[in-house]
Design a protein around this motif. Sequence first.
Motif, PDB file in Angstrom:
ATOM      1  N   ALA A  48       0.882  -1.164   0.000  1.00  0.00           N
ATOM      2  CA  ALA A  48       0.000   0.000   0.000  1.00  0.00           C
ATOM      3  C   ALA A  48       0.919   1.214   0.000  1.00  0.00           C
ATOM      4  O   ALA A  48       2.093   1.097  -0.354  1.00  0.00           O
ATOM      5  CB  ALA A  48      -0.889  -0.017   1.234  1.00  0.00           C
ATOM      6  N   GLY A  49       0.423   2.361   0.374  1.00  0.00           N
ATOM      7  CA  GLY A  49       1.320   3.499   0.496  1.00  0.00           C
ATOM      8  C   GLY A  49       0.619   4.835   0.516  1.00  0.00           C
ATOM      9  O   GLY A  49      -0.527   4.960   0.070  1.00  0.00           O
ATOM     10  N   GLY A  78       5.576   0.923   2.239  1.00  0.00           N
ATOM     11  CA  GLY A  78       4.191   0.537   1.979  1.00  0.00           C
ATOM     12  C   GLY A  78       3.910  -0.949   2.142  1.00  0.00           C
ATOM     13  O   GLY A  78       2.759  -1.348   2.349  1.00  0.00           O
ATOM     14  N   THR A  79       4.950  -1.789   2.039  1.00  0.00           N
ATOM     15  CA  THR A  79       4.753  -3.226   2.256  1.00  0.00           C
ATOM     16  C   THR A  79       4.397  -3.479   3.720  1.00  0.00           C
ATOM     17  O   THR A  79       3.611  -4.361   4.045  1.00  0.00           O
ATOM     18  CB  THR A  79       6.022  -4.022   1.868  1.00  0.00           C
ATOM     19  N   PHE A  80       4.984  -2.683   4.609  1.00  0.00           N
ATOM     20  CA  PHE A  80       4.682  -2.796   6.042  1.00  0.00           C
ATOM     21  C   PHE A  80       3.345  -2.149   6.360  1.00  0.00           C
ATOM     22  O   PHE A  80       2.574  -2.648   7.168  1.00  0.00           O
ATOM     23  CB  PHE A  80       5.804  -2.149   6.865  1.00  0.00           C
ATOM     24  N   GLN A  81       3.097  -1.023   5.697  1.00  0.00           N
ATOM     25  CA  GLN A  81       1.866  -0.280   5.996  1.00  0.00           C
ATOM     26  C   GLN A  81       0.613  -1.116   5.748  1.00  0.00           C
ATOM     27  O   GLN A  81      -0.339  -1.047   6.514  1.00  0.00           O
ATOM     28  CB  GLN A  81       1.805   0.993   5.142  1.00  0.00           C
ATOM     29  N   ILE A  82       0.623  -1.888   4.679  1.00  0.00           N
ATOM     30  CA  ILE A  82      -0.627  -2.564   4.325  1.00  0.00           C
ATOM     31  C   ILE A  82      -1.045  -3.567   5.396  1.00  0.00           C
ATOM     32  O   ILE A  82      -2.228  -3.651   5.748  1.00  0.00           O
ATOM     33  CB  ILE A  82      -0.562  -3.212   2.917  1.00  0.00           C
ATOM     34  N   PHE A  83      -0.065  -4.299   5.956  1.00  0.00           N
ATOM     35  CA  PHE A  83      -0.436  -5.309   6.960  1.00  0.00           C
ATOM     36  C   PHE A  83      -0.743  -4.672   8.316  1.00  0.00           C
ATOM     37  O   PHE A  83      -1.592  -5.169   9.050  1.00  0.00           O
ATOM     38  CB  PHE A  83       0.642  -6.394   7.040  1.00  0.00           C
ATOM     39  N   ALA A  84      -0.079  -3.557   8.598  1.00  0.00           N
ATOM     40  CA  ALA A  84      -0.390  -2.828   9.828  1.00  0.00           C
ATOM     41  C   ALA A  84      -1.807  -2.259   9.740  1.00  0.00           C
ATOM     42  O   ALA A  84      -2.599  -2.382  10.673  1.00  0.00           O
ATOM     43  CB  ALA A  84       0.625  -1.716  10.054  1.00  0.00           C
ATOM     44  N   ALA A  85      -2.134  -1.667   8.587  1.00  0.00           N
ATOM     45  CA  ALA A  85      -3.454  -1.048   8.424  1.00  0.00           C
ATOM     46  C   ALA A  85      -4.561  -2.086   8.489  1.00  0.00           C
ATOM     47  O   ALA A  85      -5.666  -1.811   8.946  1.00  0.00           O
ATOM     48  CB  ALA A  85      -3.521  -0.293   7.102  1.00  0.00           C
ATOM     49  N   VAL A 138       8.761  11.407  -6.852  1.00  0.00           N
ATOM     50  CA  VAL A 138       7.580  10.745  -6.255  1.00  0.00           C
ATOM     51  C   VAL A 138       7.990   9.955  -5.026  1.00  0.00           C
ATOM     52  O   VAL A 138       7.960   8.733  -5.013  1.00  0.00           O
ATOM     53  CB  VAL A 138       6.862   9.733  -7.185  1.00  0.00           C
ATOM     54  N   MET A 139       8.352  10.694  -3.971  1.00  0.00           N
ATOM     55  CA  MET A 139       8.787  10.010  -2.750  1.00  0.00           C
ATOM     56  C   MET A 139       7.597   9.531  -1.928  1.00  0.00           C
ATOM     57  O   MET A 139       7.509   9.767  -0.730  1.00  0.00           O
ATOM     58  CB  MET A 139       9.673  10.934  -1.896  1.00  0.00           C
ATOM     59  N   ASN A 140       6.690   8.838  -2.574  1.00  0.00           N
ATOM     60  CA  ASN A 140       5.574   8.224  -1.863  1.00  0.00           C
ATOM     61  C   ASN A 140       6.109   7.060  -1.029  1.00  0.00           C
ATOM     62  O   ASN A 140       7.177   6.522  -1.335  1.00  0.00           O
ATOM     63  CB  ASN A 140       4.541   7.720  -2.873  1.00  0.00           C
ATOM     64  N   THR A 141       5.355   6.655   0.002  1.00  0.00           N
ATOM     65  CA  THR A 141       5.904   5.601   0.864  1.00  0.00           C
ATOM     66  C   THR A 141       6.012   4.263   0.136  1.00  0.00           C
ATOM     67  O   THR A 141       6.787   3.394   0.538  1.00  0.00           O
ATOM     68  CB  THR A 141       5.080   5.421   2.159  1.00  0.00           C
ATOM     69  N   ASP A 142       5.262   4.095  -0.944  1.00  0.00           N
ATOM     70  CA  ASP A 142       5.401   2.859  -1.730  1.00  0.00           C
ATOM     71  C   ASP A 142       6.633   2.910  -2.633  1.00  0.00           C
ATOM     72  O   ASP A 142       7.011   1.900  -3.217  1.00  0.00           O
ATOM     73  CB  ASP A 142       4.146   2.596  -2.568  1.00  0.00           C
TER      74      ASP A 142
END
Length: 472
Positions: free
Chosen positions: A74-75, A181-188, A240-244
């Motif tokens: 995610a991200g 974003g790989t971490f964010q998706i499972f945390a969310a 594009v320094m998005n978290t993903d």
Amino acid sequence: MTLDIPFDNTYAQLAPEFYTRQAPTPVKAPRLLAFNDALATLLGIARGTDAELARVFGGNELPRGAEPLAQLYAGHQFGTYNPQLGDGRAVLLGEVVGTDGLRRDIQLKGSGPTPYSRRGDGRAWLGPVLREYVVSEAMHALGIPTTRALAAVETGETVWREGGLPGAVLTRVASSHLRVGTFQIFAARGNTEALRSLTEYAIARHYPEAKGALGLLRAVRDAQVELVSAWMSVGFIHGVMNTDNSSIAGETIDYGPCAFMDVYHPNRVFSSIDRTGRYAYGNQPQIAVWNLAQLATALIQLEDDPESVLEEATEIVHAMPELLEDAWLRRFCAKIGLREVAEGDLELVSDLLEIMARGQADFTNTFRGLLDGTARDQFLEPEAFDVWESRWKDRLSREADPEALMARSNPVLIPRNHRIEQMIAAAVGGDYAPFERLMDALSQPFEAREDYADLRRPPAEDEVVQATFCGT
Ligand code: AMP
Ligand code: MG
């Protein structure tokens, strides 16, 4: 005979919630455009014929041992959380352990739709593929952590963007494709079990000395500090320094509307979609901190009581601005020939940058010009530079052999935007000579070669590139 790639896959052994198995979609007429022999050797890949390489790296033939999959992540995109992204036009073929003992991902980008494509076609066109090939390899030659380019293949198919464009597939090599974003998706999603196994995986793969989730956080912070300060030191704007697009391994990843500045200005933005300047050159350190805070927010979810580690996690993140400032100053001092940072050096560097911005000085040529005596020529009003130069010369008199330090801290050549655009235009017309020439020149960016003198020149007025595009 299929090409022999010594795959040794670990991501494919993780639980299925991390990815979807997905083969690349074959293309009509794969034709090899570029192949990175030196990188292939490092990866232990025996070179096949061009036709074989085109089939494999165009996605028409799966090499033995490949376990293709699209990764889920995610991200935050421009500050707004998107709960599900993932590889929408890429597949991971697998991993190899190189002759240097390091494990790397081999990924096809532009390889067709996946379950995460949303409305996209899963494809890429030739322009961004060649751009990423040139810029990522230039970044590597500059000594800055980055994903690499192994191959570029033309697909023989048309990709529809503003109009019909030639399609292409890039083979990207990375220390991993783990993102914030790989971490964010499972945390969310509150999937603590997945988050835990991902954290263990990331530690084992990238930072085996790190202790626990907060150890990982600290290691990622330090890697990002080195990365972003290195970008700053060569005038690179990621765009594009998005978290993903923020790598856990601390590599430059996802070359989209990125650019190297010609004329220096801290607020410089190239990306056509960055309307507020969130990812402007001078904002990049701050954004790296913001992104780390998102990683911290995800990682503390591992605790039964996140409050219990909040203070320590906060300290790790709050220490980052100062670490960035130190790393930044160290690099800019080296650029002006100063081995150790001393009292007054911050002001000396800042004042140079300020007169560069006012004098519309070319970033790369000004710093390199300090070495060869041409810096003054870069300024609209050189008098301000003269004043600064005498202060600098005073300071420099306390340094031994600053020239050697400056020569390795200030590249002669960067991939200038107008040269990249010219290279892409030529390639679309079937002429790959500019691509080959850029690749050769940029492989030794610190060498002042007479035959590449034209590549040092900033763009003429009619060559200036004002905006860059994601070009997906
Ligand atoms: P990027 O801006 O390249 O980092 O991409 C953001 C997201 O959009 C990622 O999940 C990509 O996989 C996805 N994406 C970008 N271009 C395409 C495309 N042509 N087809 C499908 N997905 C895409
Ligand atoms: Mg991306």
